[in-house]
Design a protein around this motif. Structure first.
Motif, PDB file in Angstrom:
ATOM      1  N   ALA A   1       2.072   7.782  -8.744  1.00 58.81           N
ATOM      2  CA  ALA A   1       1.468   7.346  -7.478  1.00 58.81           C
ATOM      3  C   ALA A   1       0.008   6.947  -7.691  1.00 58.81           C
ATOM      4  O   ALA A   1      -0.437   5.897  -7.220  1.00 58.81           O
ATOM      5  CB  ALA A   1       1.576   8.453  -6.442  1.00 58.81           C
ATOM      6  N   ALA A   2      -0.741   7.791  -8.386  1.00 61.27           N
ATOM      7  CA  ALA A   2      -2.154   7.487  -8.649  1.00 61.27           C
ATOM      8  C   ALA A   2      -2.284   6.240  -9.521  1.00 61.27           C
ATOM      9  O   ALA A   2      -3.191   5.418  -9.327  1.00 61.27           O
ATOM     10  CB  ALA A   2      -2.831   8.679  -9.320  1.00 61.27           C
ATOM     11  N   GLU A   3      -1.378   6.092 -10.477  1.00 64.35           N
ATOM     12  CA  GLU A   3      -1.425   4.938 -11.378  1.00 64.35           C
ATOM     13  C   GLU A   3      -1.203   3.641 -10.599  1.00 64.35           C
ATOM     14  O   GLU A   3      -1.922   2.654 -10.789  1.00 64.35           O
ATOM     15  CB  GLU A   3      -0.375   5.086 -12.467  1.00 64.35           C
ATOM     16  CG  GLU A   3      -0.659   6.242 -13.440  1.00 64.35           C
ATOM     17  CD  GLU A   3       0.526   6.564 -14.329  1.00 64.35           C
ATOM     18  OE1 GLU A   3       1.574   5.877 -14.191  1.00 64.35           O
ATOM     19  OE2 GLU A   3       0.427   7.495 -15.155  1.00 64.35           O
ATOM     20  N   ARG A   4      -0.222   3.648  -9.732  1.00 61.91           N
ATOM     21  CA  ARG A   4       0.073   2.435  -8.969  1.00 61.91           C
ATOM     22  C   ARG A   4      -0.993   2.159  -7.917  1.00 61.91           C
ATOM     23  O   ARG A   4      -1.290   1.001  -7.621  1.00 61.91           O
ATOM     24  CB  ARG A   4       1.462   2.538  -8.323  1.00 61.91           C
ATOM     25  CG  ARG A   4       2.575   2.558  -9.358  1.00 61.91           C
ATOM     26  CD  ARG A   4       3.937   2.376  -8.739  1.00 61.91           C
ATOM     27  NE  ARG A   4       4.980   2.484  -9.746  1.00 61.91           N
ATOM     28  CZ  ARG A   4       6.274   2.297  -9.512  1.00 61.91           C
ATOM     29  NH1 ARG A   4       6.673   1.982  -8.298  1.00 61.91           N
ATOM     30  NH2 ARG A   4       7.152   2.442 -10.483  1.00 61.91           N
ATOM     31  N   TRP A   5      -1.542   3.217  -7.360  1.00 63.93           N
ATOM     32  CA  TRP A   5      -2.616   3.003  -6.385  1.00 63.93           C
ATOM     33  C   TRP A   5      -3.853   2.422  -7.066  1.00 63.93           C
ATOM     34  O   TRP A   5      -4.556   1.601  -6.490  1.00 63.93           O
ATOM     35  CB  TRP A   5      -2.963   4.299  -5.678  1.00 63.93           C
ATOM     36  CG  TRP A   5      -4.007   4.097  -4.619  1.00 63.93           C
ATOM     37  CD1 TRP A   5      -5.292   4.516  -4.650  1.00 63.93           C
ATOM     38  CD2 TRP A   5      -3.836   3.388  -3.392  1.00 63.93           C
ATOM     39  NE1 TRP A   5      -5.950   4.116  -3.515  1.00 63.93           N
ATOM     40  CE2 TRP A   5      -5.085   3.422  -2.723  1.00 63.93           C
ATOM     41  CE3 TRP A   5      -2.768   2.729  -2.802  1.00 63.93           C
ATOM     42  CZ2 TRP A   5      -5.271   2.820  -1.484  1.00 63.93           C
ATOM     43  CZ3 TRP A   5      -2.969   2.125  -1.547  1.00 63.93           C
ATOM     44  CH2 TRP A   5      -4.204   2.180  -0.916  1.00 63.93           C
TER      45      TRP A   5
ATOM     46  N   PRO B   1      -4.436   5.515   1.073  1.00 61.44           N
ATOM     47  CA  PRO B   1      -3.337   5.911   0.177  1.00 61.44           C
ATOM     48  C   PRO B   1      -2.486   6.983   0.838  1.00 61.44           C
ATOM     49  O   PRO B   1      -2.988   7.808   1.606  1.00 61.44           O
ATOM     50  CB  PRO B   1      -4.069   6.440  -1.066  1.00 61.44           C
ATOM     51  CG  PRO B   1      -5.412   6.855  -0.576  1.00 61.44           C
ATOM     52  CD  PRO B   1      -5.747   5.874   0.512  1.00 61.44           C
ATOM     53  N   LEU B   2      -1.202   6.973   0.541  1.00 60.07           N
ATOM     54  CA  LEU B   2      -0.269   7.891   1.172  1.00 60.07           C
ATOM     55  C   LEU B   2      -0.109   9.204   0.411  1.00 60.07           C
ATOM     56  O   LEU B   2       0.481  10.143   0.926  1.00 60.07           O
ATOM     57  CB  LEU B   2       1.108   7.219   1.311  1.00 60.07           C
ATOM     58  CG  LEU B   2       1.120   5.904   2.092  1.00 60.07           C
ATOM     59  CD1 LEU B   2       2.520   5.293   2.052  1.00 60.07           C
ATOM     60  CD2 LEU B   2       0.671   6.119   3.528  1.00 60.07           C
TER      61      LEU B   2
ATOM     62  N   TYR C   1       3.647   0.179  -5.041  1.00 58.16           N
ATOM     63  CA  TYR C   1       3.219   1.521  -4.609  1.00 58.16           C
ATOM     64  C   TYR C   1       4.108   2.015  -3.469  1.00 58.16           C
ATOM     65  O   TYR C   1       4.587   3.149  -3.478  1.00 58.16           O
ATOM     66  CB  TYR C   1       1.760   1.475  -4.166  1.00 58.16           C
ATOM     67  CG  TYR C   1       1.247   2.766  -3.571  1.00 58.16           C
ATOM     68  CD1 TYR C   1       0.910   3.852  -4.375  1.00 58.16           C
ATOM     69  CD2 TYR C   1       1.091   2.907  -2.193  1.00 58.16           C
ATOM     70  CE1 TYR C   1       0.435   5.037  -3.833  1.00 58.16           C
ATOM     71  CE2 TYR C   1       0.614   4.088  -1.646  1.00 58.16           C
ATOM     72  CZ  TYR C   1       0.287   5.149  -2.465  1.00 58.16           C
ATOM     73  OH  TYR C   1      -0.173   6.325  -1.917  1.00 58.16           O
ATOM     74  N   ASP C   2       4.345   1.150  -2.491  1.00 57.40           N
ATOM     75  CA  ASP C   2       5.124   1.551  -1.319  1.00 57.40           C
ATOM     76  C   ASP C   2       6.564   1.907  -1.666  1.00 57.40           C
ATOM     77  O   ASP C   2       7.182   2.731  -0.985  1.00 57.40           O
ATOM     78  CB  ASP C   2       5.110   0.434  -0.271  1.00 57.40           C
ATOM     79  CG  ASP C   2       3.761   0.300   0.414  1.00 57.40           C
ATOM     80  OD1 ASP C   2       2.969   1.267   0.363  1.00 57.40           O
ATOM     81  OD2 ASP C   2       3.489  -0.763   0.998  1.00 57.40           O
ATOM     82  N   VAL C   3       7.099   1.275  -2.707  1.00 54.02           N
ATOM     83  CA  VAL C   3       8.496   1.539  -3.049  1.00 54.02           C
ATOM     84  C   VAL C   3       8.705   2.991  -3.473  1.00 54.02           C
ATOM     85  O   VAL C   3       9.823   3.514  -3.395  1.00 54.02           O
ATOM     86  CB  VAL C   3       8.960   0.565  -4.162  1.00 54.02           C
ATOM     87  CG1 VAL C   3       8.427   0.985  -5.526  1.00 54.02           C
ATOM     88  CG2 VAL C   3      10.489   0.482  -4.197  1.00 54.02           C
ATOM     89  N   LEU C   4       7.637   3.647  -3.904  1.00 51.84           N
ATOM     90  CA  LEU C   4       7.746   5.062  -4.276  1.00 51.84           C
ATOM     91  C   LEU C   4       8.221   5.906  -3.099  1.00 51.84           C
ATOM     92  O   LEU C   4       8.889   6.926  -3.283  1.00 51.84           O
ATOM     93  CB  LEU C   4       6.399   5.582  -4.774  1.00 51.84           C
ATOM     94  CG  LEU C   4       5.903   5.036  -6.111  1.00 51.84           C
ATOM     95  CD1 LEU C   4       4.485   5.521  -6.380  1.00 51.84           C
ATOM     96  CD2 LEU C   4       6.828   5.460  -7.247  1.00 51.84           C
ATOM     97  N   TRP C   5       7.862   5.489  -1.891  1.00 52.04           N
ATOM     98  CA  TRP C   5       8.201   6.277  -0.701  1.00 52.04           C
ATOM     99  C   TRP C   5       9.637   6.045  -0.261  1.00 52.04           C
ATOM    100  O   TRP C   5      10.068   6.599   0.753  1.00 52.04           O
ATOM    101  CB  TRP C   5       7.196   5.966   0.408  1.00 52.04           C
ATOM    102  CG  TRP C   5       5.816   6.171  -0.103  1.00 52.04           C
ATOM    103  CD1 TRP C   5       4.972   5.208  -0.578  1.00 52.04           C
ATOM    104  CD2 TRP C   5       5.143   7.417  -0.314  1.00 52.04           C
ATOM    105  NE1 TRP C   5       3.821   5.775  -1.047  1.00 52.04           N
ATOM    106  CE2 TRP C   5       3.889   7.128  -0.898  1.00 52.04           C
ATOM    107  CE3 TRP C   5       5.481   8.738  -0.044  1.00 52.04           C
ATOM    108  CZ2 TRP C   5       2.979   8.113  -1.226  1.00 52.04           C
ATOM    109  CZ3 TRP C   5       4.569   9.716  -0.369  1.00 52.04           C
ATOM    110  CH2 TRP C   5       3.337   9.400  -0.948  1.00 52.04           C
TER     111      TRP C   5
END
Length: 282
Positions: A61-65, A51-52, A145-149
């Motif tokens: 972030a935690a929810e999507r991970w 996880p990033l 999840y990645d789209v958050l970054w």
């Protein structure tokens, strides 16, 4: 003329041939059902590793991970199910052959195994299909999840939280340094006295043994302890914005201009050093 085999033998042989053909068809179905190892490749495993974010990231972030991990767990469960179904298929195949052989020996019609074969092949192919679909779900979860970054609002919120905690940690380090530096210095002094009393004044250790023991310049007497403390002291009292972390913690709207300013200063200093040494920048 050749004599025909008794009708019961012909019936048994015909039934065995049909069973054999059905088993062959089943094998073809099984071969078309992809093994989990072909579906769960290294690239799929990588989707659920590393996880990033950390504990300071916004909750999303935690929810999507967590959804990524759930999707991956579903894939693993299906892989285990596939292995169980594969074993069931092998049992069905073995039973079909066994019943066919028994029919030939007894001259009786082999009992139908078509339903069992159909159920086995359908379950295996379905599991393979669902596993493939589940990997697609895993990829979607990882993409979410990645789209958050690439979400500036998420990133700036995350950065603000990290900046606040980083500054708190610097204060804690400074406070802890003052305490530990004094304690380490005192421990080193006590150790030196202990060494002197034990070795030099009380002659507790024979010379031939002492020469083989790591008691000089080691442990609490090791110079690296002082060097490490000096390094920490310099960092705690660092005033350079680049080395203290203040530069990276600046408001985003100011950091680009500050970066250019600092870069020009450093380049000017470097060119002055080159001039003194007779170097020129090519």
């Amino acid at each position: 003329m050749f004599e025909l085999a008794p009708s019961n033998i012909r019936i048994a042989l015909d039934s065995a041939d049909r069973t054999k053909a059905r088993v062959a068809e089943l094998e073809g179905k099984v071969n078309r059902a992809k093994h989990p190892d072909e579906i769960l490749t290294d690239s799929v495993f990588a989707l659920a590793s590393g996880p990033l974010h950390d504990d300071l990231a916004p909750a999303v972030a935690a929810e999507r991970w967590e959804k990524v991990l759930d999707a991956y767990a579903a894939c693993e469960d299906l892989a285990d199910r596939w292995n169980s179904l594969e074993a069931e298929v092998e049992n069905v195949r073995a039973n079909a052959v066994k019943k066919g052989a028994e029919a030939i020996r007894t001259g009786k019609k082999a009992p139908s195994v078509a339903a069992a074969i159909l159920d086995a092949e359908t379950a295996l192919e379905s599991c393979s299909l669902v596993l493939t679909e589940s990997v697609a779900d895993l990829r979607k979860a990882r993409s979410a999840y990645d789209v958050l970054w690439r979400d500036r609002k998420f990133l700036t919120t995350y950065r603000d939280a990290v900046i606040a905690d980083f500054k708190e940690q610097r204060v804690k380090v400074a406070e802890a340094y003052s305490e530990i530096a004094g304690a380490i210095g005192e421990a080193r002094r006590r150790y030196a006295v202990l060494h002197d009393l034990t070795v030099n004044h009380l002659d507790a250790i024979p010379d031939e043994s002492y020469r083989c023991l790591p008691l000089r310049g080691t442990g609490w007497a090791h110079a690296d302890l002082t060097t490490s403390l000096d390094t920490i002291h310099r960092q705690v009292n660092e005033t350079s914005p680049l080395l203290s972390g203040d530069f990276l913690a600046m408001p985003l709207g100011e950091i680009a201009d500050k970066a250019e300013e600092l870069a020009e200063e450093r380049m000017g200093t470097r060119e002055n050093e080159w001039a003194v040494e007779g170097w020129t920048r090519s």
